[in-house]
Write a protein that holds these residues in place. Structure first.
Motif, short mmCIF file in Angstrom:
data_model
loop_
_atom_site.label_atom_id
_atom_site.label_comp_id
_atom_site.label_asym_id
_atom_site.label_seq_id
_atom_site.Cartn_x
_atom_site.Cartn_y
_atom_site.Cartn_z
N VAL A 164 -15.73 -1.62 10.85
CA VAL A 164 -14.80 -1.01 10.57
C VAL A 164 -13.89 -0.96 9.77
N TYR A 165 -13.38 -2.49 10.11
CA TYR A 165 -12.33 -3.12 9.84
C TYR A 165 -11.72 -3.35 8.58
N LEU A 166 -12.89 -3.91 8.04
CA LEU A 166 -12.87 -3.94 6.89
C LEU A 166 -12.94 -2.72 5.56
N LEU A 167 -13.80 -2.15 6.08
CA LEU A 167 -14.06 -0.91 5.46
C LEU A 167 -12.43 0.42 5.74
N GLY A 168 -12.06 0.18 6.66
CA GLY A 168 -10.21 0.97 6.90
C GLY A 168 -9.45 0.10 6.43
N GLY A 169 -9.76 -0.94 7.24
CA GLY A 169 -8.35 -1.86 7.06
C GLY A 169 -8.12 -2.46 6.03
N VAL A 170 -8.56 -3.25 5.43
CA VAL A 170 -8.50 -3.54 4.44
C VAL A 170 -9.09 -2.82 2.85
N LEU A 171 -10.11 -2.17 2.95
CA LEU A 171 -10.26 -1.57 1.59
C LEU A 171 -9.64 0.16 1.34
N GLY A 172 -9.70 0.51 3.12
CA GLY A 172 -9.04 2.14 3.03
C GLY A 172 -7.63 2.04 2.55
N LYS A 173 -6.78 0.64 3.30
CA LYS A 173 -5.64 1.05 3.62
C LYS A 173 -5.00 0.52 2.13
N ASN A 174 -5.39 -0.36 1.27
CA ASN A 174 -5.30 -1.09 0.14
C ASN A 174 -5.76 0.59 -1.06
N LEU A 175 -6.79 0.59 -0.91
CA LEU A 175 -6.79 2.48 -1.36
C LEU A 175 -5.64 3.39 -1.27
N LEU A 176 -5.56 3.54 -0.18
CA LEU A 176 -4.22 4.46 -0.05
C LEU A 176 -3.36 4.24 -1.12
N LYS A 177 -3.05 2.62 -0.89
CA LYS A 177 -1.66 1.93 -1.46
C LYS A 177 -1.63 2.64 -2.95
N LEU A 178 -3.20 2.14 -3.26
CA LEU A 178 -3.57 1.95 -4.83
C LEU A 178 -3.50 3.72 -5.28
#
Length: 406
Positions: A164-178
């Motif tokens: 969950v952290y990799l999916l949301g905290g890393v991928l999701g967070k950075n995708l949202l920023k992009l």
């Protein structure tokens, strides 16, 4: 200019996101391995695989700085991730292991990198999950659960947190920023496009006004001239200026500033020339057969000048005085950028031996030179009464524009 713009992650964004996923997954894998050893009492295979994944992934990140090939870096991460996740899943409960969700992260990261990579790793992940399931229900299972029963719930809990952290905290967070950055860039681009469209509209409007000013000056100048031949020459020049001004006026009025709808232009031009040359009581009929064809300014202006010359010659010399007659204009598209123009009249015509090379007629020379400017060929259709031309030409762009000289 108002075409839909497509936005996608550029290479720098993909590199940054891929390296972040690699770095964080390496740190979490090493941390998870330590928890397995010192907290969960898991000593067999799983912590070693986690340490191996973390170490090789960190090395992979460092190697990117030398080869700068994102595809290599991503594929190493993905292959390592799929392999290690498969091994850990098999030895921590098989299809019931919470660690199986890590396979979804590899697929998701693939789609962020490129669509083709996403598809490849999606099919691989589905195949691996199917094999894990078959292996689990088979009587010949070659794996076993090495997680102590007392630690299985905590192992599942940490596995889910890891995924969950990799999916949301890393991928999701950075995708949202992009996506936020891309949206801001899109808004900025749209604003600049609108500014340029407004500026271009203003340019077309001013060019049209300047050409109309030139036309007015020619008209004023002709009033003080008594020589009819000179007046006719000035009037012809005025008509040529007006034919160019009409193109800019039509571009100014359109949403698409790159092309004009040519049938409307020819109708307006012929209507103006009929009034200019023959007056309001003309007995000449014009048949215009032009489908829905749009042409850019670099084609529209020389073609408009050519039609202007052919129409003017037909109205002045082909169908004389108040005689009745018919002028036809037909434009057809025969290939992607190739067109054919049939234009002529059923008037008196002129001898076959007369051509633009041996004639002193400026209009005749202009027709042939404008056809050359359009990368075309021109020939007279001698099977019909009067003066008729068949002109094959190409649509040209700014880089193709080379004015012909007589």
């Amino acid at each position: 200019m108002k075409k839909l713009l497509e936005y996608e992650f550029n290479k720098e964004d993909r590199v940054r996101l891929t390296l972040k996923i690699s770095l964080f997954s390496s740190i979490f894998a090493i941390a998870f391995g330590l928890i397995c050893l010192f907290v969960l009492d898991i000593y067999e295979l799983i912590p070693q695989v986690l340490f191996l994944f973390g170490g090789l992934n960190l090395l992979n990140n460092l190697l990117y700085r030398s080869h700068k090939n994102l595809a290599i870096t991503y594929n190493i991460i993905s292959i390592l991730g799929l392999t290690c996740a498969t091994i850990i899943t098999l030895y921590s409960g098989g299809i019931n292991s919470a660690f199986i969700f890590v396979l979804a992260i590899v697929v998701f990261a693939g789609y962020v990198t490129t669509r083709s990579y996403g598809k490849v790793y999606l099919y691989l992940a589905v195949l691996i999950i199917a094999l894990i399931f078959v292996q689990g229900i088979s009587d010949f299972s070659i794996t076993r659960n090495v997680v102590p029963e007392s630690s299985q719930n905590i192992f599942s809990f940490i596995s889910v947190l890891f995924a969950v952290y990799l999916l949301g905290g890393v991928l999701g967070k950075n995708l949202l920023k992009l996506h936020t950055d891309l949206f801001k860039a899109k808004v900025l681009v749209d604003e600049r496009v609108k500014e340029k469209e407004t500026l271009l509209q203003e340019v077309h409007h001013r060019v049209k006004n300047n050409l109309q000013t030139v036309s007015s000056l020619l008209s004023l100048q002709s009033r003080g001239i008594e020589d009819q031949k000179v007046k006719n020459l000035i009037k012809s020049s005025q008509n040529r200026v007006i034919s160019m001004a009409m193109v800019h006026e039509m571009l100014y009025m359109r949403d698409d500033l790159s092309k004009i709808e040519y049938k409307s232009y020819v109708e307006d031009l012929s209507g103006y020339l009929f009034k200019s040359v023959k007056g309001a009581d003309s007995k000449v009929q014009v048949n215009i057969n032009i489908p829905q064809i749009e042409l850019g300014i670099d084609t529209a202006i020389p073609l408009g000048l050519l039609i202007n010359e052919a129409l003017t010659n037909a109205l002045k010399y082909g169908i004389q005085d108040n005689d009745e007659g018919v002028i036809h204009i037909e434009l057809k598209k025969i290939a992607e950028k190739n067109y054919i123009l049939n234009i002529g009249d059923n008037g008196v015509g002129f001898p076959e031996e007369v051509n633009f090379k041996n004639s002193r007629s400026l209009g005749l020379k202009l027709i042939h030179n404008l056809a050359r400017q359009l990368k075309g060929t021109i020939k007279r259709d001698l099977t019909k009464k009067g003066t008729n031309y068949i002109i094959n030409f190409q649509e040209i762009g700014q880089t193709d524009f080379h004015p012909s000289v007589a």
